[in-house]
Design a protein around this motif. Sequence first.
Motif, PDB file in Angstrom:
ATOM      1  N   UNK A   1       0.797  -1.216   0.000  1.00  0.00           N
ATOM      2  CA  UNK A   1       0.000   0.000   0.000  1.00  0.00           C
ATOM      3  C   UNK A   1       0.829   1.265   0.000  1.00  0.00           C
ATOM      4  N   UNK A   2       2.085   1.183  -0.398  1.00  0.00           N
ATOM      5  CA  UNK A   2       2.963   2.348  -0.468  1.00  0.00           C
ATOM      6  C   UNK A   2       3.065   2.844  -1.897  1.00  0.00           C
ATOM      7  N   UNK A   3       3.337   4.118  -2.057  1.00  0.00           N
ATOM      8  CA  UNK A   3       3.444   4.742  -3.368  1.00  0.00           C
ATOM      9  C   UNK A   3       4.920   5.021  -3.652  1.00  0.00           C
ATOM     10  N   UNK A   4       5.390   4.550  -4.811  1.00  0.00           N
ATOM     11  CA  UNK A   4       6.754   4.816  -5.237  1.00  0.00           C
ATOM     12  C   UNK A   4       6.719   5.927  -6.271  1.00  0.00           C
ATOM     13  N   UNK A   5       7.690   6.846  -6.200  1.00  0.00           N
ATOM     14  CA  UNK A   5       7.794   7.987  -7.099  1.00  0.00           C
ATOM     15  C   UNK A   5       9.125   7.866  -7.850  1.00  0.00           C
ATOM     16  N   UNK A   6       9.060   7.679  -9.169  1.00  0.00           N
ATOM     17  CA  UNK A   6      10.245   7.437  -9.991  1.00  0.00           C
ATOM     18  C   UNK A   6      10.394   8.577 -10.982  1.00  0.00           C
ATOM     19  N   UNK A   7      11.388   9.448 -10.824  1.00  0.00           N
ATOM     20  CA  UNK A   7      11.637  10.462 -11.858  1.00  0.00           C
ATOM     21  C   UNK A   7      12.093   9.779 -13.144  1.00  0.00           C
ATOM     22  N   UNK A   8      11.407  10.038 -14.236  1.00  0.00           N
ATOM     23  CA  UNK A   8      11.761   9.373 -15.489  1.00  0.00           C
ATOM     24  C   UNK A   8      13.094   9.844 -16.017  1.00  0.00           C
ATOM     25  N   UNK A   9      13.520  11.034 -15.641  1.00  0.00           N
ATOM     26  CA  UNK A   9      14.837  11.491 -16.072  1.00  0.00           C
ATOM     27  C   UNK A   9      15.969  10.813 -15.343  1.00  0.00           C
ATOM     28  N   UNK A  10      15.753  10.428 -14.086  1.00  0.00           N
ATOM     29  CA  UNK A  10      16.770   9.733 -13.287  1.00  0.00           C
ATOM     30  C   UNK A  10      16.063   8.690 -12.436  1.00  0.00           C
ATOM     31  N   UNK A  11      15.752   7.515 -13.021  1.00  0.00           N
ATOM     32  CA  UNK A  11      14.960   6.504 -12.297  1.00  0.00           C
ATOM     33  C   UNK A  11      15.604   5.989 -11.027  1.00  0.00           C
ATOM     34  N   UNK A  12      16.925   6.103 -10.907  1.00  0.00           N
ATOM     35  CA  UNK A  12      17.587   5.581  -9.711  1.00  0.00           C
ATOM     36  C   UNK A  12      17.272   6.404  -8.465  1.00  0.00           C
ATOM     37  N   UNK A  13      16.737   7.605  -8.641  1.00  0.00           N
ATOM     38  CA  UNK A  13      16.443   8.481  -7.502  1.00  0.00           C
ATOM     39  C   UNK A  13      14.993   8.335  -7.060  1.00  0.00           C
ATOM     40  N   UNK A  14      14.533   7.111  -6.966  1.00  0.00           N
ATOM     41  CA  UNK A  14      13.153   6.893  -6.567  1.00  0.00           C
ATOM     42  C   UNK A  14      12.981   7.118  -5.074  1.00  0.00           C
ATOM     43  N   UNK A  15      11.760   7.444  -4.674  1.00  0.00           N
ATOM     44  CA  UNK A  15      11.395   7.628  -3.269  1.00  0.00           C
ATOM     45  C   UNK A  15      10.085   6.890  -3.005  1.00  0.00           C
ATOM     46  N   UNK A  16       9.809   6.652  -1.707  1.00  0.00           N
ATOM     47  CA  UNK A  16       8.609   5.929  -1.296  1.00  0.00           C
ATOM     48  C   UNK A  16       7.805   6.794  -0.338  1.00  0.00           C
ATOM     49  N   UNK A  17       6.466   6.630  -0.411  1.00  0.00           N
ATOM     50  CA  UNK A  17       5.555   7.295   0.516  1.00  0.00           C
ATOM     51  C   UNK A  17       4.499   6.293   0.956  1.00  0.00           C
TER      52      UNK A  17
END
Length: 651
Positions: A236-252
């Motif tokens: 039930x967590x949301x992951x946020x992936x910048x398409x320009x730099x996918x390695x810098x993802x964050x979770x909420x």
Amino acid sequence: MPLHSSYRVVAAVVLLVAVGLFPQAGVSSTTAVIGDTAPKTSQPAVCEGGFYVVRGRQLIRFGSDGVQHRTISQLPLEVNALAYARDQHLFYAIGTDRRGARVITIDEAGHARDRGPAPRGTRDAYAGAISGSHWYVRGGGDMAVVNIQPGHGFLTVSRKVRLSAHPYLGDWEINPADGDLYGIDTAGFGAGRLVKVSTSSGRVTVVAKPQGLLGNGYGAVAIYGGVLHALHNATGRMVHIPLGSPQKLTWSTVGLAGLNADAASCPRPAVPPPPPVPPPASPAPSPHPSPSPKPKPRPPPTPQPRPNPAQTYYQPDPTEPPATSPAPPSPSPSHRFLVRVTKPFPQPRSQLPLTFAVFLGLLVPALIVAARGAAHVASAPGTAGDLAPHRPERTAAMIVLFTGIGVVVLAAGISVVGFLLISKYVPERWLVADADAAGALYASIGMVYAILIAIAAIAVWEPHTDAREATSQEAADLIEIQQLSSQLPAASRPAIHRLTVTYTESVVASEWPALHDTHAQSPESAALFQQLRTAIEQVNPSSNQEQSAYDAVLGRISDAADARRTRISAADKSMPPLLWPVLIISSLVSVGFLYLFGLDRTFPNGIMMATVGGMIALVLFVIFQIEYPFSRALAIDPAPFILALQQIGGS
């Protein structure tokens, strides 16, 4: 009443009937309202900024950050392949009712309308995205393109696109930067991978493999502001992936665990560009113009290698430039989407009370039968004068069967009641937030519980087996003693024969009830066996034949004594006193831990909870019945001694 007044009344009635029958002139009569029948407002809410998520029947709106959210409305049914068409201010989705798969449109206020049967190839759809007038839907391995432009060919499949591979995409979304579909592939085991699917050719390409991207499926994906937001099913967590730099993802943490999730993104309309600045006034031309410079020759373009069509999946595209940060969404209506991981179970929650009532209707008779069986088991020992105090084999089997059914059904009912109470009254914040970690912990608990069950089964089964074998061996030895005693001296035969029969009758009539009630031997049977052994030892053979028979009888009475000691010692063998409380507590933990996963109140989940509780109760019931070899429902009966009496001539 004057005649003109009557005309006015009739005209008013006709007008009211006309308004009631035709409230929306111009709407086709084949369009049926599914949920709320309130008419659409003249100024509908605009879906701009952020995205929408469907979880179960809840329509939830997320802000542009992908974290803040609020519930918009409660839909009348669960839908799949949700996508938003900005030009029409409508969500398109596929729902299922008694008539089959239907195309459903939902306005921004949550009012759903049936638009007719779903076109062929989209009836099992779980993912969808809208670009312009095309609705990209995936239900199996291929992708169907549905026309949503009102008019000729409305809601028909214009073409089908075969995907070059079959990634496990629970959701996809159109990236406005390149017009392709993006999603998270969780096929196989391990971490997820960011992939894209070409809307024209169906080519599947791996974009990146970000570190920390969990597997196990994503039920909703949206792209907003160059960031891909994906809802992880299990946690039930949301992951946020910048398409320009996918390695810098964050979770909420958003607290929306579960497989039934879809999403549709809402791009913000573009701000109109400022008016163009007029160019500065050019200077007056010189009477002697300067010669224009000669153009420099351009170098010939470097030929680019053509991509190999065979490398269609998990191979980088050599013609693509390095990934850059995509521009903000354009005002084009090509930025829509949705998905869903699995089809919802068709039974609505409103049927759960009826299902539970039927379950209770079956539970009450089972409890009555179980109580009667328990009473029959408690009154089973019989009288001391009866040579067969045991129950007949068929009756004992029926009692055990009905008693076990009652115990299993009772445990299953308690498990279902606990599941319904927890899912209704326990707040969601108290439930499991990370299902992957909780699943690993539950697997450890299950392993420990299985070890405890194995220890308990061994502790009760070995004495039961030894007692059964010893009973058969002792009865066989008594038959051999009676037969061999005919070859002993004539003076010793009557006493040995009488004591053998008397001892066997005493075991059946006196010792078996004592083993059942007190788990101890009968003093009378113990004294008779000692007299039989003394009588055999006092025999004085006078010939070789008598000596040979005497040696054989001594061996048989020694074997019978060993078998008797094994039988008596196994009568009070049970599990260690501490093991029963440990088993009961472990069983409660095994069932109660499942409540913390926050499962929806659906019929399949209730059946699973009932199955777990019933199976655990069945195992404990069997262990309880086998614990004492000569007591309870699965007690060993004296059938070998009764057979021995028939062969040695007892009464």
